[in-house]
Design an enzyme around this catalytic site. Sequence first.
Site, PDB file in Angstrom:
ATOM      1  N   HIS A  32       0.831  -1.206   0.000  1.00  0.00           N
ATOM      2  CA  HIS A  32       0.000   0.000   0.000  1.00  0.00           C
ATOM      3  C   HIS A  32       0.869   1.261   0.000  1.00  0.00           C
ATOM      4  O   HIS A  32       0.535   2.248  -0.660  1.00  0.00           O
ATOM      5  CB  HIS A  32      -0.910   0.016   1.231  1.00  0.00           C
ATOM      6  CG  HIS A  32      -2.077  -0.906   1.131  1.00  0.00           C
ATOM      7  ND1 HIS A  32      -3.372  -0.477   0.998  1.00  0.00           N
ATOM      8  CD2 HIS A  32      -2.138  -2.259   1.132  1.00  0.00           C
ATOM      9  CE1 HIS A  32      -4.188  -1.519   0.937  1.00  0.00           C
ATOM     10  NE2 HIS A  32      -3.462  -2.609   1.013  1.00  0.00           N
ATOM     11  N   ASP A 129      -5.984   6.270   1.385  1.00  0.00           N
ATOM     12  CA  ASP A 129      -5.986   4.859   1.011  1.00  0.00           C
ATOM     13  C   ASP A 129      -7.422   4.360   1.075  1.00  0.00           C
ATOM     14  O   ASP A 129      -8.211   4.787   1.926  1.00  0.00           O
ATOM     15  CB  ASP A 129      -5.109   4.055   1.966  1.00  0.00           C
ATOM     16  CG  ASP A 129      -4.910   2.617   1.511  1.00  0.00           C
ATOM     17  OD1 ASP A 129      -3.855   2.328   0.932  1.00  0.00           O
ATOM     18  OD2 ASP A 129      -5.805   1.779   1.745  1.00  0.00           O
TER      19      ASP A 129
END
Length: 476
Positions: A32, A129
């Site tokens: 990520h 995110d």
Amino acid sequence: MAPPTVLNSGEPDSRRRARPHVVFVPSAGMGHLLPFFRFIGALSAHDVDISVVTVLPTVSAAENDHFARLFQDFPSIRRVDFNLLPLDASEFPGADPFLLRWEALRRSMHLLAPAIAGVSPRATAVVTDVTLVSHVNAIAKDLQLQCHVLFISSATMMSFLSYFPIYLDNKDAQADVGDVDIPGVRRLKRSWLPQPLLDLDKLFTKQFIDNGREVVKTDGVLINTFDALEPVALAALRDGKVIRGFPSVFAVGPYSSLASETKAADAESSALAWLNQQPARSVVYVAFGNRYHVSNDQLREIAAGLEASGCRFLWIVKTTAVDRDEAAGVRDVLGDGFVDRVRGRGMVTKAWVDQEAVLGHPAVGLFLSHSGWNSVTEAAAAGVPLLAWPRAGDHRVAGTVVASSGVGVWMEQWSWDGEEWLVSGQEIGGKVKEMMADAGVRERAAKVGELAAKAVAEGGTSRTSMLEFVAKLKAT
């Protein structure tokens, strides 16, 4: 995407609007974080102020190192430390450490609003995110800020994420999760879906559904892909076929690694020096990502397959689930005999490597990978054929893109995490040898590499998407 030159509006300074200030809210796990850092590096060249929320403590040493390098490489980027509230892990026995981190983040989100409100100059937008969007979007709206999602997977996966809650709303409440037919995109088989989603009571599933419902309410979605790689999924999202009124979609990939990644990898690994000694397109590069590990029994079958293939290979071995926090040595796992037998034609290491540089090396002719999305886009950019062996999560969904785009071949029938049977060394070796000799596979992958380069070049689709995103930021 390749960092562009710094842009100037052409207006006199006195008439120019104030620079937009974007606050990035990343999650956890190198899969990520790396796309976030690479996108931040690209955006920093566009006359935009940037702050990055740094969650403390980090999950792994690798995360801590990469945060430090980001701020060292880009001194103008502001750091906003965010200390998490304690989380009682006993509430979720046996849960993945990264899922626990995402849950701890979600439970600490009420502390994020004052942190964002306190940055100077005043923030104008938030980029989050996807694992946190169900909380961050509401915070951004309360602060009257744009909210965009930086999605670390494919456009196909984004279409599934956003449609899955609708699928659940429409199915029989007593029926199990089955195949999901995404409007305008494709049917995804039940066996291709991330395994936790088959159990609606799991923590991951609840987070996934919440975020899927919220992502459609944001101002935009940034995806590490390009139009030629996923034309059908991108068109379906943009045209409202998946969900009517879907936010703006910016396909801004493939990203390029940062200079600090290359320097750190060069300092830790002799992989590139070894590749320099190998003939062109003779090496199979084997890596299953920094997030997922393969069982020791399966590792030994992979070793047998590589040995039997007769091909040269560079193999990055991983035995733990947490990024880079390794203890066991290569010989501990594979045995002295294997290491000695392949000496000269095979290099096996647990060191961190610059994967982009490895894939771009002329000696590499094939990439055996878990088909994590970062690896797929890096293979696409390099024009290297990918032999996709999905391990978990979104990997089988990514495998559909590998197969449809020409990036490589997806081994749909090979086992993944949670399935106890092993893929034999004989089958692995045979497939590796077959693909290394397949000129058609090489030609198709090389064509994708050419399209990737066009996408990020001046006038390319990804370059244009980035400029459209920057224009939206500056219109605030």
